[in-house]
Design an enzyme around this catalytic site. Sequence first.
Site, mmCIF file in Angstrom:
data_model
loop_
_atom_site.group_PDB
_atom_site.id
_atom_site.type_symbol
_atom_site.label_atom_id
_atom_site.label_comp_id
_atom_site.label_asym_id
_atom_site.label_seq_id
_atom_site.Cartn_x
_atom_site.Cartn_y
_atom_site.Cartn_z
ATOM 1 N N GLY B 102 1.049 -1.552 -0.125
ATOM 2 C CA GLY B 102 -0.271 0.328 -0.635
ATOM 3 C C GLY B 102 0.480 1.077 0.095
ATOM 4 O O GLY B 102 1.614 1.363 0.706
ATOM 5 N N CYS B 103 0.746 1.657 -0.934
ATOM 6 C CA CYS B 103 1.885 2.940 -1.101
ATOM 7 C C CYS B 103 1.359 4.107 0.349
ATOM 8 O O CYS B 103 0.159 4.206 0.038
ATOM 9 C CB CYS B 103 1.655 3.732 -2.414
ATOM 10 S SG CYS B 103 2.264 3.076 -3.399
ATOM 11 N N VAL B 104 2.408 4.605 1.238
ATOM 12 C CA VAL B 104 1.576 6.039 1.612
ATOM 13 C C VAL B 104 1.085 6.932 1.258
ATOM 14 O O VAL B 104 1.493 6.947 -0.032
ATOM 15 C CB VAL B 104 2.903 6.386 2.490
ATOM 16 C CG1 VAL B 104 2.617 7.657 3.156
ATOM 17 C CG2 VAL B 104 3.812 5.292 3.078
#
Lengths: 413, 104
Positions: B102-104
């Site tokens: 999950g990208c920040v």
Amino acid sequence: MKRLLVLGGGTAGTMVVNKLRPRLPRDDWKITIVDTDNVHYYQPGFLFIPFGIYRPDEVVRPRKRFLPSGVDLLLGAVDRVLPDENRVLLADGKDLPYDYLVIASGTAPHPEETPGMQDEEWRQSVHEFYTLEGATALAEKLQSWEGGRLVVHIVEMPIKCPVAPLEFTFLADAFFTEQGMRDRVEITYVTPLDGAFTKPVASKYLGNMLADRKIVLESDFMIESVDPERRVLVSYDEREIPFDLLVTVPLNKGADFIGRSGLGDELNYVPVDKETLLSKRYDNIFAVGDAADIPTSKAGSVAHFEMDLFPDNFLRHIHGLQMTQKFDGHANCFIETGHGKGLLIDFNYEVEPLPGKFPLPGIGPFSLLKETEMNHWGKVLFRWMYWNVLLPGKELPLPALLSMAGKDTEDLP
Amino acid sequence: MPVTTINGRGIHVDDEGFLTVYDEWDEDLGKALAAQIGIDMTDAHWKVIRFLREDFATQFETATTRRVETVGGVPTKEQFKLFPKKPQKKMAYIAGLPKPRGCV
């Protein structure tokens, strides 16, 4: 004469030319920046417009004002890049050869990618706040809205400024409380993620903040369509969420010309080395800011920290030297939480947002992952910093790379 | 790094059971992993899993549902039918790849 061509005059592109112009001799280097118009938006300000905190004119300036002398701004839409011929074609037929190309064309919302989203309820009961037009339309809507089911929604990650939908939710809670109508509004936060945020520690803090405000969290929601007639969101696993007012963050994609030029991934972001921002395929193309596919936030903050390292690397690269500065994905973001308070997070590729003090360990003045008035003032002052310090490429007294000093690691597994 | 035993073989996994060593996987193991989460593998399932394996070999990242649709040619709706509720996680689990980031 060598030619540096920069596509995009937003946050990252403007900083690129401000940082590089003084370091590239004018007799040897011509610098041109291309964008479709001469309007620079202070995009973090869009969040405040729906609630009447900022007026539209406070977030708009001419791009030219932030470009140094010795840089040509060319207005036009990019048709495509011909990377094997080192040329860029514009839609009006102009043909721009380059020696080095920097792609800084950002990311943008695409509501048309979700079936039903842009149909008859668009800008009626279906809104967004990632464009000035959208934020202004939503401000009008909120002035006369009498309450009901407010759904704040993210289509898919990554999005520009991933904390913004949470901030919108907190500000909406505060706004309706101050209007004396919070009891007439049901707020639901709908996300494709498995929690309030991407990383575990921050996700727990922010999830608790939603719960404290009686905001329902609907996670793992992969939207298939909006049904404008019945006013419901429909997911691929056939869940339905009804709304009276939907505030969505549409699918984000990089610029279409990146796809047309064969330079992008499935969302039109340019694959680059995450430490140097050099294209994985072309030795004379860089992508900076939101246009790149690096695994960190799409945010002005990332562009800012990139620009502390990129100019040195660029100069070494054009002289055939190895690039020695390694970007670590550093970002920090103020998160407005309503009622004059805010939160701050600081993170990079490896380190998730943690509690603590910033930038001075133990002192601050800002507090990480904690609601304080000081953090809110940091965000308020940032608009002035953006126009006057950041865009012109002046130094901010913040380290480019993340520091663990001042961070509290006890919540980590 | 925990080691678990599946089909009589020692396998390196993370805390959530996702394989951490690309080369420890083969299709027999994939079948066993699928059975653990209640999925009976058909040709349609294998098409997705094989795409994920090949894609990872060049990208060094687990493909997202969007990438499986646009590059792998399997519509998201079908991914949800094949791997109900959480296709992205389930596909990665069966394919022996890291949990999608999950990208920040």
